[in-house]
Design an enzyme around this catalytic site. Structure first.
Site, PDB file in Angstrom:
ATOM      1  N   HIS A 110       0.865  -1.419   0.267  1.00  0.00           N
ATOM      2  CA  HIS A 110      -0.285  -0.380   0.205  1.00  0.00           C
ATOM      3  C   HIS A 110       0.863   1.148  -0.041  1.00  0.00           C
ATOM      4  CE1 HIS A 110       0.808  -1.279   4.308  1.00  0.00           C
ATOM      5  NE2 HIS A 110       1.160   0.557   3.995  1.00  0.00           N
TER       6      HIS A 110
HETATM    7  C1  T46 Z   1       3.898  -0.123   6.595  1.00  0.00           C
HETATM    8  C2  T46 Z   1       4.042  -0.735   7.014  1.00  0.00           C
HETATM    9  C3  T46 Z   1       5.763  -0.851   6.755  1.00  0.00           C
HETATM   10  C4  T46 Z   1      -4.163  -0.379  13.760  1.00  0.00           C
HETATM   11  O1  T46 Z   1      -4.864  -0.746  13.998  1.00  0.00           O
HETATM   12  N1  T46 Z   1      -3.212   0.460  14.010  1.00  0.00           N
HETATM   13  C5  T46 Z   1      -1.779   1.040  13.357  1.00  0.00           C
HETATM   14  O2  T46 Z   1      -1.480   1.984  13.682  1.00  0.00           O
HETATM   15  C6  T46 Z   1      -1.370   0.082  12.317  1.00  0.00           C
HETATM   16  C7  T46 Z   1       0.067  -0.123  12.014  1.00  0.00           C
HETATM   17  C8  T46 Z   1      -2.306  -0.882  11.891  1.00  0.00           C
HETATM   18  N2  T46 Z   1      -3.548  -1.625  12.448  1.00  0.00           N
HETATM   19  C9  T46 Z   1      -4.622  -2.284  11.955  1.00  0.00           C
HETATM   20  C10 T46 Z   1      -4.838  -2.255  10.155  1.00  0.00           C
HETATM   21  C11 T46 Z   1      -4.427  -3.226  10.132  1.00  0.00           C
HETATM   22  O3  T46 Z   1      -6.304  -4.421  10.284  1.00  0.00           O
HETATM   23  O4  T46 Z   1      -3.703  -3.366  11.851  1.00  0.00           O
HETATM   24  C12 T46 Z   1      -3.987  -4.508  11.117  1.00  0.00           C
HETATM   25  C13 T46 Z   1      -2.728  -4.180   9.702  1.00  0.00           C
HETATM   26  O5  T46 Z   1      -2.028  -3.024   9.365  1.00  0.00           O
HETATM   27  P1  T46 Z   1      -1.447  -2.551   7.603  1.00  0.00           P
HETATM   28  O6  T46 Z   1      -2.648  -3.393   6.788  1.00  0.00           O
HETATM   29  O7  T46 Z   1      -1.176  -1.255   8.652  1.00  0.00           O
HETATM   30  O8  T46 Z   1      -0.169  -3.723   8.075  1.00  0.00           O
HETATM   31  P2  T46 Z   1       1.202  -3.620   7.093  1.00  0.00           P
HETATM   32  O9  T46 Z   1       1.988  -5.218   7.980  1.00  0.00           O
HETATM   33  O10 T46 Z   1       0.633  -3.751   5.815  1.00  0.00           O
HETATM   34  O11 T46 Z   1       2.072  -2.131   6.848  1.00  0.00           O
HETATM   35  C14 T46 Z   1       2.288  -1.859   8.044  1.00  0.00           C
HETATM   36  C15 T46 Z   1       2.025  -0.444   8.364  1.00  0.00           C
HETATM   37  O12 T46 Z   1       0.617  -0.168   8.962  1.00  0.00           O
HETATM   38  C16 T46 Z   1       1.964   0.565   7.137  1.00  0.00           C
HETATM   39  O13 T46 Z   1       2.424   1.860   7.462  1.00  0.00           O
HETATM   40  O14 T46 Z   1       4.130   0.550   6.259  1.00  0.00           O
HETATM   41  O15 T46 Z   1       3.619  -1.815   8.228  1.00  0.00           O
END
Ligand code: T46
Length: 146
Positions: A60
């Site tokens: 993303h």
């Molecule tokens: C990125 C890479 C490096 C939350 O509720 N609060 C938070 O602060 C975060 C970061 C996530 N979430 C929830 C939202 C989603 O349902 O956790 C779930 C997974 O999050 P995300 O889709 O963002 O996970 P990644 O591993 O794809 O990405 C993460 C970071 O969110 C993103 O900004 O750059 O790590």
């Protein structure tokens, strides 16, 4: 003819930032000050851990969020894409990190066993800040791309 980069594409702004390392026979110490070592104030800290072998994260871009990623333990790869070109970074030390401005597509892979990705972020969590469709991202940053 080479396509002209649209204003605001940003891979050049992504960079490795070396952090202070206080060497000590009792163990080393690294610190980070928002606004000093990083070009933003830190509003949120989160970390990825227990990542299974072969898993990928990310996939993303963020409309406004700036981030700083550190391999606090172990190692992993981060592939950054600004809609025109991409670059792979290998993070494997806790005394430097990768600065990612807004509007950069990222994928993370090759997590080593036991690795921890520590992330410092410029804003609280906001799902509406995410762009999770690569076509939408490309259309925003490079609408002339085929
Ligand atoms: C990125 C890479 C490096 C939350 O509720 N609060 C938070 O602060 C975060 C970061 C996530 N979430 C929830 C939202 C989603 O349902 O956790 C779930 C997974 O999050 P995300 O889709 O963002 O996970 P990644 O591993 O794809 O990405 C993460 C970071 O969110 C993103 O900004 O750059 O790590």
């Amino acid at each position: 003819m080479a396509r002209k980069k649209a204003a605001g594409t940003r891979l050049n702004a992504c960079r490795i930032v070396d952090l202070p390392k206080i060497m000590d026979e009792r163990g080393n110490l690294t610190f980070i000050e928002g606004g000093n070592h990083l070009p933003f104030d830190i509003k949120r800290v989160y970390y990825l851990y227990d990542v299974p072998g072969g898993a990928t994260r990310g996939g993303h871009a963020h409309r406004n969020l700036e981030q700083f990623l550190i391999a606090a333990m172990g190692s992993f790869d981060v592939i950054l894409d600004d809609g025109f070109e991409s670059q792979r970074f290998h993070l494997n030390r806790s005394y430097y990190g990768l600065y990612i401005p807004s509007m950069i597509w990222r994928e993370m892979s090759n997590f080593s066993s036991g690795s921890v990705c520590l992330t410092l972020a410029s804003k609280p969590y906001d799902e509406s800040d995410y762009i999770r469709d690569h076509h939408v991202f490309k259309e925003l940053v490079n609408p002339e791309a085929p």
